[in-house]
Design a protein around this motif. Structure first.
Motif, short mmCIF file in Angstrom:
data_model
loop_
_atom_site.label_atom_id
_atom_site.label_comp_id
_atom_site.label_asym_id
_atom_site.label_seq_id
_atom_site.Cartn_x
_atom_site.Cartn_y
_atom_site.Cartn_z
N ASP A 102 -10.06 -12.70 11.25
CA ASP A 102 -11.17 -12.47 12.19
C ASP A 102 -11.10 -11.08 12.82
N ASP A 103 -10.34 -10.16 12.19
CA ASP A 103 -10.22 -8.80 12.71
C ASP A 103 -11.51 -8.02 12.50
N LYS A 104 -11.87 -7.21 13.49
CA LYS A 104 -13.04 -6.35 13.37
C LYS A 104 -12.68 -4.99 12.78
N LYS A 105 -11.44 -4.58 13.00
CA LYS A 105 -10.92 -3.34 12.39
C LYS A 105 -9.48 -3.57 11.98
N ILE A 106 -9.11 -2.99 10.85
CA ILE A 106 -7.72 -2.95 10.40
C ILE A 106 -7.41 -1.52 10.00
N TYR A 107 -6.32 -1.00 10.52
CA TYR A 107 -5.94 0.40 10.26
C TYR A 107 -7.08 1.36 10.58
N ASP A 108 -7.84 1.02 11.61
CA ASP A 108 -8.95 1.84 12.08
C ASP A 108 -10.10 1.91 11.08
N ILE A 109 -10.18 0.92 10.21
CA ILE A 109 -11.25 0.83 9.21
C ILE A 109 -12.05 -0.44 9.50
N PRO A 110 -13.39 -0.37 9.52
CA PRO A 110 -14.19 -1.56 9.82
C PRO A 110 -14.00 -2.68 8.80
N CYS A 111 -14.11 -3.92 9.28
CA CYS A 111 -13.91 -5.10 8.43
C CYS A 111 -15.21 -5.87 8.25
N LEU A 112 -15.35 -6.43 7.08
CA LEU A 112 -16.38 -7.42 6.80
C LEU A 112 -15.65 -8.75 6.66
N ASN A 113 -15.87 -9.67 7.58
CA ASN A 113 -15.16 -10.95 7.58
C ASN A 113 -15.92 -11.97 6.75
N VAL A 139 -0.07 4.12 4.81
CA VAL A 139 -1.21 3.39 5.36
C VAL A 139 -2.12 4.25 6.24
N PRO A 140 -1.58 5.16 7.10
CA PRO A 140 -2.48 5.98 7.92
C PRO A 140 -3.49 6.81 7.13
N LYS A 141 -3.21 7.04 5.85
CA LYS A 141 -4.12 7.84 5.02
C LYS A 141 -5.29 7.03 4.47
N LEU A 142 -5.24 5.70 4.59
CA LEU A 142 -6.30 4.86 4.02
C LEU A 142 -7.67 5.19 4.59
N LYS A 143 -7.72 5.49 5.89
CA LYS A 143 -9.03 5.71 6.53
C LYS A 143 -9.73 6.97 6.01
N LEU A 168 -14.57 0.26 3.75
CA LEU A 168 -14.68 -1.08 4.31
C LEU A 168 -13.54 -1.95 3.81
N PHE A 169 -12.99 -2.77 4.72
CA PHE A 169 -12.09 -3.84 4.33
C PHE A 169 -12.87 -5.15 4.29
N VAL A 170 -12.68 -5.90 3.24
CA VAL A 170 -13.14 -7.29 3.20
C VAL A 170 -11.93 -8.15 3.52
N LEU A 194 0.87 -1.19 0.00
CA LEU A 194 0.00 0.00 0.00
C LEU A 194 0.90 1.22 0.00
N ASP A 195 1.18 1.74 -1.18
CA ASP A 195 2.17 2.80 -1.32
C ASP A 195 1.53 4.11 -1.79
N LYS A 196 2.37 5.04 -2.17
CA LYS A 196 1.91 6.35 -2.61
C LYS A 196 0.95 6.25 -3.80
N SER A 197 1.22 5.32 -4.71
CA SER A 197 0.37 5.21 -5.90
C SER A 197 -1.05 4.77 -5.54
N VAL A 198 -1.19 3.94 -4.50
CA VAL A 198 -2.52 3.51 -4.07
C VAL A 198 -3.28 4.68 -3.46
N ILE A 199 -2.62 5.43 -2.59
CA ILE A 199 -3.27 6.60 -1.99
C ILE A 199 -3.59 7.63 -3.07
N GLY A 200 -2.71 7.79 -4.04
CA GLY A 200 -2.97 8.71 -5.15
C GLY A 200 -4.21 8.31 -5.93
N LEU A 201 -4.37 7.00 -6.17
CA LEU A 201 -5.54 6.51 -6.87
C LEU A 201 -6.81 6.76 -6.06
#
Length: 368
Positions: free
Chosen positions: A145-156, A130-134, A139-141, A81-88
């Motif tokens: 079994d995490d409920k949150k990743i990087y402070d973003i809710p998960c759908l397990n 990564v901190p900019k993802l939120k 939603l993360f799929v 998850l690099d600069k290009s992903v956040i740029g997109l």
């Protein structure tokens, strides 16, 4: 609803590539219109570019999309998850602030899957970006079994397999036991535990049964496994078949008795994993041995054998005892059909991907 499915090229991993297109099919079967932004096969230029700071580009097939035309984006996370992903993501949200962004994380945690310089490069990039993802991801799929990743809710959700219409064919069983491992051999698959276990078994006075291990695939640890087999003189017990075409795997499944799932996910920091390979073993009617907790742990399934999440050798005597107990109450054909039917009832794409479809439909209803 209209959506964009974004992924890197995974043609080198047939099972995962098939999974991507089956997810797209599930979207389309539920009346979503999907634009496929899947990278073509990467060349050496792409690989080199992706390790150079500030020049990497993970999803280059998404450049010319008019994001205002779409309701959601489904992104399969790539290696970093690099600069290009956040740029997109920034570009998408600037064009269409109302768009839903869902990101699938196939394995979490994942950083310890990498080694040496590559691991340092990825960690350095992700610490920054990564901190900019939120700011962008709704939603993360995830198959953890995490409920949150990087402070973003998960759908397990669970991994799935394209189950055939009928139970698999099997060849007649014998008194010997055929273990089968199918993987792109990485250190966390832990098949060294099987080889070490076979060595202990054949060195003991209790080695009455013939136990053989068929290993299909290649990867970074293949040579290590080959050296271990040579060291223990197990060449007649362990066979390396190399990489086999996806369409040719059935001949190995038909003669196998037990499927060996990942036995050392703890080496990569993973302690829960909905295994894709495990679902394939279910589809082939194979009892499963696993070294990592999966959703099957909670089901008290007789055909699922969990071993300690550590580096100890596989206890072959206990495996024989467990496998023989399965066959006391049913024939191999009956066992195969029972496992296949259980898997087909629980782990088809229609069933496991439905929570993603439901989430999108619910969000769309609320938005209206």
């Amino acid at each position: 609803m209209r959506g964009v499915y974004i992924s890197q090229d995974l043609s080198h991993a047939g099972g995962i590539e098939k999974k991507i297109y089956r997810q797209i099919e599930e979207f389309e079967k539920n009346n979503f219109t999907i634009y496929k932004a899947i990278n073509p096969k990467r060349n050496i230029f792409h690989l080199i570019r992706n390790v150079i700071p500030f020049f990497s580009k993970q999803y280059f097939m998404s450049d010319n999309i008019n994001w205002i035309e779409y309701d959601f984006v489904y992104i399969r996370k790539g290696a970093v998850l690099d600069k290009s992903v956040i740029g997109l993501l920034t570009k998408i949200k600037l064009q269409n602030p109302q768009i839903l962004i869902i990101m699938e994380i196939p394995t979490y945690p994942y950083i310890d899957e990498f080694k040496g310089l590559l691991k340092w490069i990825i960690k350095s990039k992700e610490k920054l970006w990564v901190p900019k993802l939120k700011l962008y991801v709704d939603l993360f799929v995830t198959y953890s079994d995490d409920k949150k990743i990087y402070d973003i809710p998960c759908l397990n959700i669970s991994n799935a397999y394209d189950f055939p219409e009928h139970p698999p064919l099997i060849k007649c069983s014998s008194d010997s036991i055929q273990l089968l491992g199918v993987a792109a051999l990485c250190f966390y698959h832990g098949y060294d535990r099987v080889i070490e276990g076979l060595n202990n078994y054949y060195q003991s006075s209790k080695s009455q049964r013939q136990i053989q291990f068929q290993l299909v695939g290649d990867g970074p640890v293949l040579k290590e496994y080959e050296q271990l087999v040579k060291k223990y003189q197990l060449e007649d017990k362990v066979t390396f078949h190399g990489r086999i075409a996806f369409s040719d795997l059935d001949r190995f499944y038909q003669t196998a008795d037990i499927g060996i799932d990942s036995l050392a996910r703890h080496r990569s920091g993973v302690f829960y994993n909905s295994s894709l390979k495990g679902k394939e073993y279910l589809a082939k009617g194979l009892p499963i041995i696993s070294g990592v907790k999966t959703e099957l742990d909670s089901e008290n399934l007789s055909f699922y054998y969990k071993i300690p999440n550590d580096d100890t050798p596989l206890d072959i005597e206990k495996v024989i005892e467990w496998y023989d107990s399965l066959k006391k109450n049913m024939s191999k054909k009956e066992l195969t059909n029972f496992i296949y039917k259980y898997g087909k009832s629980n782990y088809t794409f229609e069933k496991t991907f439905q929570p993603v479809v439901d989430y999108l439909k619910e969000r769309e209803t609320k938005r209206k």
